[in-house]
Design an enzyme around this catalytic site. Structure first.
Site: not given
Ligand code: ADP
Ligand code: ADP
Ligand code: ZN
Length: 217
Positions: A13, A88, A127, A160, A171
């Site tokens: 995302k 979420r 990541r 992270r 998660r």
């Molecule tokens: P990821 O990129 O792996 O999906 P995020 O960076 O979006 O993770 O979120 C990291 C953490 O921040 C989540 O595990 C949660 O604890 C908190 N968080 C982020 N967005 C939300 C949301 N919309 N509602 C509740 N908690 C959130």
């Molecule tokens: P999210 O925001 O949904 O948690 P990220 O955009 O941070 O996910 O992506 C998670 C990890 O996967 C990062 O290390 C990113 O560089 C990698 N990644 C993202 N898109 C791809 C893809 N299409 N193929 C392989 N790795 C990817």
């Protein structure tokens, strides 16, 4: 163009949101990024959110809804925005609907990025994130030009705490339980656009652009 990116942790995302932001000159609204900077700055909100984030649980709805409400009211959202990681929960989706109605805005597409659990584990453990601008990298799939340094801003890359294996599994379970129901929610609203999230970052971006350009509202 008002978009939501939906998908499990590690689906891509943030990566896709950053590309869309550049292409369409609209802001990315990442509740995760906003919460991480609040934790870093040790604000009252950050102190409250930290324990939830550390365990991989969701931060309470009222906290994140408040963040998004403030953010959507900023002038740079006038021409559109990409919501990344929000909503979420169903309660957050309901709150979003209400706040958008108040602002006279509508969501055009909910882009749901689908990736298998095994691929998610590999993506999350590899990541690396920029401490300064929040851009994500991957040690194997999307490495920076210079090891440990962000290509965009020169910031330091780190892993992270919640990207370690035990927290990450929690998660993923939280996603299944609390966030996956949003797929049916947005299907019912005829906003859901499913995207196969397997393939290169560019291929997935192309699928997203096909949807945005193919049925622009
Ligand atoms: P990821 O990129 O792996 O999906 P995020 O960076 O979006 O993770 O979120 C990291 C953490 O921040 C989540 O595990 C949660 O604890 C908190 N968080 C982020 N967005 C939300 C949301 N919309 N509602 C509740 N908690 C959130
Ligand atoms: P999210 O925001 O949904 O948690 P990220 O955009 O941070 O996910 O992506 C998670 C990890 O996967 C990062 O290390 C990113 O560089 C990698 N990644 C993202 N898109 C791809 C893809 N299409 N193929 C392989 N790795 C990817
Ligand atoms: Zn950076």
């Amino acid at each position: 163009m008002n978009l939501i990116l939906l998908g499990p942790p590690g689906a891509g995302k943030g990566t896709q949101a950053k590309i869309l932001t550049k292409k369409f000159a609209i802001p990315q609204i990442s509740t995760g990024d906003i919460l991480r900077s609040a934790v870093k700055e040790q604000t009252a909100m950050g102190l409250k959110a930290k324990s939830y984030m550390d365990s991989g649980a969701l931060v309470p709805d009222d906290v994140v809804v408040g963040i998004v409400k403030d953010r959507l009211a900023q002038p740079d959202c006038a021409n559109g925005f990409v919501l990344d990681g929000f909503p979420r929960t169903v309660a957050q989706a309901d709150a979003l609907k209400q706040m958008l109605a108040g602002l006279g805005k509508l969501i055009e597409h909910v882009l749901s990025i689908e990736v298998d659990k095994e691929d998610l584990l590999g993506r999350i453990t590899g990541r690396r994130t920029c401490r300064s601008c929040g851009r994500g990298y991957h040690v194997a799939f999307d490495p920076p030009n210079v090891a440990g340094k962000c290509d965009e801003c020169g910031g330091e890359l780190y892993q992270r705490d919640d990207d370690r294996e035990d927290t990450m599994r929690n998660r993923l379970a939280v996603y299944e339980e609390q966030t996956a129901p949003l797929i049916a929610y947005y299907k019912q609203e005829s906003l859901l656009r499913s995207i196969k999230g397997v393939g290169s970052i560019e291929e997935i971006q192309r699928s997203i652009l096909n949807i945005i350009e193919g049925c622009s509202v």
